[in-house]
Design an enzyme around this catalytic site. Sequence first.
Site, PDB file in Angstrom:
ATOM      1  N   HIS A  55      12.721  -3.888  -3.351  1.00  0.00           N
ATOM      2  CA  HIS A  55      11.580  -2.971  -3.417  1.00  0.00           C
ATOM      3  C   HIS A  55      10.687  -3.401  -4.585  1.00  0.00           C
ATOM      4  O   HIS A  55       9.474  -3.486  -4.429  1.00  0.00           O
ATOM      5  CB  HIS A  55      12.084  -1.540  -3.578  1.00  0.00           C
ATOM      6  CG  HIS A  55      11.020  -0.506  -3.448  1.00  0.00           C
ATOM      7  ND1 HIS A  55      10.232  -0.406  -2.333  1.00  0.00           N
ATOM      8  CD2 HIS A  55      10.590   0.463  -4.303  1.00  0.00           C
ATOM      9  CE1 HIS A  55       9.367   0.585  -2.492  1.00  0.00           C
ATOM     10  NE2 HIS A  55       9.563   1.124  -3.681  1.00  0.00           N
ATOM     11  N   CYS A 107       7.292   5.605  -0.046  1.00  0.00           N
ATOM     12  CA  CYS A 107       7.243   4.131  -0.040  1.00  0.00           C
ATOM     13  C   CYS A 107       8.344   3.491   0.800  1.00  0.00           C
ATOM     14  O   CYS A 107       8.371   2.261   0.948  1.00  0.00           O
ATOM     15  CB  CYS A 107       7.282   3.629  -1.470  1.00  0.00           C
ATOM     16  SG  CYS A 107       5.985   4.380  -2.468  1.00  0.00           S
ATOM     17  N   HIS A 118       1.805  -3.158  -3.922  1.00  0.00           N
ATOM     18  CA  HIS A 118       2.638  -2.182  -3.216  1.00  0.00           C
ATOM     19  C   HIS A 118       1.764  -1.535  -2.141  1.00  0.00           C
ATOM     20  O   HIS A 118       0.824  -0.802  -2.457  1.00  0.00           O
ATOM     21  CB  HIS A 118       3.131  -1.145  -4.220  1.00  0.00           C
ATOM     22  CG  HIS A 118       4.168  -0.209  -3.674  1.00  0.00           C
ATOM     23  ND1 HIS A 118       4.418  -0.044  -2.334  1.00  0.00           N
ATOM     24  CD2 HIS A 118       5.037   0.621  -4.314  1.00  0.00           C
ATOM     25  CE1 HIS A 118       5.371   0.846  -2.169  1.00  0.00           C
ATOM     26  NE2 HIS A 118       5.771   1.262  -3.356  1.00  0.00           N
TER      27      HIS A 118
END
Lengths: 358, 430
Positions: B320, B187, B357
């Site tokens: 994040h 990620c 995400h």
Amino acid sequence: MTPDSQPVTITGIGSVSPYGPLAGLISKLSLEPTTITAWTTTGQRRAFLVPPFRPAAVVPGVKTRRLDRLSAWALVASSLAIKDAGIDLTQLDRSRIAVVFATAFGCIELTEAFYLSAAANGWNGTDPITFPETLASAPASHVSMFHGLRGPNITVSNKYFAGESAIMQAACVIRQAQADLAIVLAGDALARSLYAWYEQAELLSTACYNSNPVEAGGFIPSEGVAALVMESSARVKDRPEARTYARITSGRWAAGGHPAEIIRQMLCGSRPRLAICSGNGEPCAVSPTASFVREIAGDDCVITPPQAFAGGLAGNGALFHLILALGNLAGIPRLHEQALLLGTARDNGFAAILLELP
Amino acid sequence: VLSAEYVDDRSGSVVEFHRKSPFLALLTDPHKTIVVTGIGVVSPYGIGLDCLQAGMLAGKCCLERTTNVVYPGFDGSVAQVRGLPLLSENSGVRVSRTDQLAVMAVQDAMASSGCDSSTFRESGIVMASTLGGLTEIDTGIAEDPAAWYRRPGGLLRAASYPFAHVADAVGEHFGMHGPRCAISVACASGAMAIAIAANMLLEGSAPIILAGGSDPLCPFTLSGFNSLQALDPNPCCPFDQNRKGVNLGEGSAVLILETLAGATARNANILAVLRGWAMNNDAFHPTAPQKDGSGLADCVRLSMQMAAVRGDEIGYVNAHGTGTPLNDTAEANAYETAFRGRNRPIPVSSTKSYFGHCLGAAGALEAAVTIMAIRSGALIPTLRLTNPIESLGIDWLRGEVKRQPLPLAMSASSGFGGSNTVLIFGGGPS
């Protein structure tokens, strides 16, 4: 990597290859493909396969039971390279050590296993332990975790030049003061779906099907992971016990354009006396690279052709080509203070790394 | 900025570092200053940064609770890109959805820079993806690969599988000859692609580099996160004490990066300056961050060291902020540590609460959002944040959009395997 940039030195080498797990250069060349037994095949299928071994027998304490073979090999190859470099990690600031890993297909065996779990149980019944181990970056992460390396951790790829790209990215983070030392790895594992793809695409040599000599027109797939320890040359000067395999002085890669012009610019007028061809697995890799070397380095440049098993690593063979070439220089006159690690592809793509040999 | 002092929190000492900093040239040499001259975005809001900005400023959430989307039996919230224009495929080249998202983002980036593809002939490409062409593949490839490849188009579909293919698809589509590099670090991939591109520009690898990430929704990843019990079935609420997990989205974002000298020479419109960047690894666990967030905290400090700024000078952090219990706790601890000593709490939000995400694209999309915040002076709040994690050092942005001048802002990304990347952007030179 610009011509005036600070060189970076290769001080350690480790590998897991069809020759097994090894530290240092590989000086053996004779190698026969072996018969695939990991999955059922219709008739004999052969490849350059890593022989089974127990990672913990090579690296005490390493745990690999749940890992993809690629991750396990990365742990073993990195450990062997660190040992070969004579480095005691406990004495170093491990937040200043980078890991750069190149792969084309990543953890393809566990990706297959994940798909099989979905086929068997449905997408809502897949295996949570397998999933994170399917990531292409999992091998590099395990190397960082096992050795406690907290510097940049980068997984890269490139269709033809993944290995060369990893070397250049590692040199870059060292020269840009983002790390003092880097563990560079490149490799892939051969899996059923990958072998079948090569086969269906009719890319394979007849030697994959019988024990006759390798013929032109196809390649033999292979597997393995090679690892290099790279340090800034300034740092190596402070470590007199360090071995220097090669110094990387500059590098360039591109997908097209005017490769000869770009490489000549990189060479700054010098003419390497040795070219190490880092073939990319395509059947046509040898001759275009050789004629390209002649164009930029002249007829007296010694050309080390792509090494058979490293050529089967789909763009990831550069580290193995280098390790094998440096391990087999004995018969070549020592005229090669400078060497060019060179890969070419169709459409004028290339990767070129200029090395100084000790 | 040049007289900034770097506060070393671990020793408690204040060190004048800039005089000996290897990064000083980044601030003073136009050949070493990295600028952003184009931004391309494909998000669940549609194509373009304007589209994204309008949606986020209006507080529109793209996450929708759905069933049987992506794979049969799925029940949860995702953010989808709808109406993606189909690319005309070159003969012999299979374009996956990942490739398509990337190509559209690059096209948008080029348009935003006011240049056509001929300007970028010698440019490099650094594209991140965690999936590559996995969208083109199904379980049949593992059950009987030979039969699967014999299906119509099977071989071409499989050819798009390697994550390197995304960079090639972009390069081939736009006829770009520079170096191509693919990045996959879970990620943190999209942010790391930008950091790697900046490194390559400093090395002179190419005059311009297009960098970003692309990832679509895919059964493989959705099923994987589901198996880890990491998904919130409802739209996520990052940094809330009652957060239950992450939602996945899809998209792509690409920044056009070059040196200030190069951009000035070609009279390019400078949208932002990439002031600092850092990459590191927790070296801790395959899926979990360190609870104290020390790895990310170190990465934040390294980025500020490169940018030669103090914590006080950062006006906003685009976190994040996945919404998972472990990530958000660790991340809050990281900002507490890294910004200790600030004279006011650091404003932080997670824009994953708007579009989920996007995995390998997340870091690049969030870099675009961070630049958008700098240029508009609008700090986007986290949606559905009603009961934030207790933290004295953090100003959790929630409720209304906060408007204030924003000279410097940070975007942070972390991923499975412990990789962290932090980017610091500033406004373009006046």
